[in-house]
Design an enzyme around this catalytic site. Structure first.
Site, PDB file in Angstrom:
ATOM      1  N   TYR A 184      85.810  -5.003  40.742  1.00 49.67           N
ATOM      2  CA  TYR A 184      84.802  -5.284  41.582  1.00 49.67           C
ATOM      3  C   TYR A 184      83.720  -4.184  41.546  1.00 49.67           C
ATOM      4  CZ  TYR A 184      82.660  -6.362  46.081  1.00 49.67           C
ATOM      5  OH  TYR A 184      81.769  -6.749  47.243  1.00 49.67           O
ATOM      6  N   ASP A 232      82.591 -24.927  41.648  1.00 47.55           N
ATOM      7  CA  ASP A 232      82.968 -23.935  40.788  1.00 47.55           C
ATOM      8  C   ASP A 232      82.010 -23.042  40.052  1.00 47.55           C
ATOM      9  OD1 ASP A 232      84.248 -21.720  39.716  1.00 47.55           O
ATOM     10  OD2 ASP A 232      85.758 -22.983  38.796  1.00 47.55           O
ATOM     11  N   SER A 247      75.061  -7.517  45.761  1.00 46.53           N
ATOM     12  CA  SER A 247      75.625  -6.671  45.118  1.00 46.53           C
ATOM     13  C   SER A 247      76.484  -5.961  46.100  1.00 46.53           C
ATOM     14  CB  SER A 247      74.639  -5.570  44.234  1.00 46.53           C
ATOM     15  OG  SER A 247      75.567  -4.588  43.511  1.00 46.53           O
ATOM     16  N   LYS A 287      79.771  -5.415  40.246  1.00 43.24           N
ATOM     17  CA  LYS A 287      78.782  -5.299  41.183  1.00 43.24           C
ATOM     18  C   LYS A 287      77.600  -4.162  40.670  1.00 43.24           C
ATOM     19  CE  LYS A 287      79.788  -7.981  44.631  1.00 43.24           C
ATOM     20  NZ  LYS A 287      79.001  -9.262  44.905  1.00 43.24           N
TER      21      LYS A 287
END
Length: 262
Positions: A157, A63, A142, A161
């Site tokens: 998100y 993880d 990215s 990024k």
């Protein structure tokens, strides 16, 4: 090709998509590849393919948001393959709710942990060794969502990024004269498993015109395989054709909204 002979590359999210293709290509170029991902059986399958082609692969289920898991994984990589010469931060995650009006705080934190914090933690772990050796390459996948964020990727998100893009630029401007190559790859819409969790998963004919995982992997292979004196600081890998996403955006706008809608 043997441009990476004697080098060790660590790839996250190596069980599928861009990570899997990157691992296969870097191994074909001579690198010993450490495969990190969540599912041991899937990683074992990728490692088997690489070994069948004469490559060296070490599959490790971990993880990447867990500091303990990363310490354990890096210990195995150092013990069995040697110091990390190339780090490819590829693992990614998106939220199920895209609109920040209804985005649960836990989903926001989870997306930032995978896409941003894990990149920082892995970089922090391998950076001292690279600087001591005066050479090293860190690649982070990215997204064009960092440049033009929208409801396809969602608020969390896009923010994550953009954060890793900024962090990689920081690494570039701070450590380039100590031999570190920090490379950011910005894919456009790509046919990867993450699309399956979208509010409206794209159809097969739509996916056919998207960036394919191997396309991004080839860009990473080029950047990593160039002489150490050269850095491709930022690479955009976008579909030639741009599809109409208006219907997708409208569906995404209301995913997770209360019923009835406001």
């Amino acid at each position: 090709m043997t441009t990476l002979a004697g080098k060790t590359a660590l790839i996250t999210g190596a069980g599928s998509g861009m990570g899997r293709e990157t691992a296969r290509l870097l191994a074909a170029d001579g690198a010993a590849v450490a495969l990190l991902g969540r599912r041991q059986d899937v990683l074992d399958g990728v490692a088997k393919e690489i070994r069948a082609d004469g490559g060296t692969a070490l599959p490790i289920a971990a993880d990447i948001t867990s500091a303990d898991d990363l310490t354990r994984a890096l210990g195995r990589v150092h013990a069995e393959l040697g110091p990390v010469d190339v780090l490819v931060n590829n693992a990614g995650s998106s939220s199920s709710v895209l609109n920040p009006q209804w985005l649960p705080h836990e989903e926001w934190r989870q997306v930032l942990e995978v896409n941003l914090t894990a990149v920082f933690q892995l970089t922090q772990a391998v950076l001292p060794g690279m600087l001591d050796r005066g050479a090293g390459t860190i690649v982070t996948v990215s997204s064009l969502a960092a440049v033009t964020p929208n409801l396809l990727g969602g608020a969390a998100y896009g923010a994550a990024k953009a954060g890793v893009r900024n962090f990689m630029t920081f690494l570039h401007t701070t450590f380039r004269n100590q031999g570190l190559r920090a490379i950011t790859v910005l894919p456009g819409e790509a046919d990867t498993p993450i699309l399956d969790s979208r509010a409206r998963p794209p159809a097969a004919d739509e996916r056919a015109h998207m960036v394919q995982p191997v396309d991004v992997a080839e860009a990473i292979r080029l950047a990593v395989g160039l002489p150490q004196r050269v850095v491709l600081q930022e690479i955009v890998v976008a579909p030639t054709r741009q599809r109409d996403t208006s219907a997708d955006l409208e569906i995404s706008r209301w995913t997770g909204a209360p019923t009835p809608r406001p």
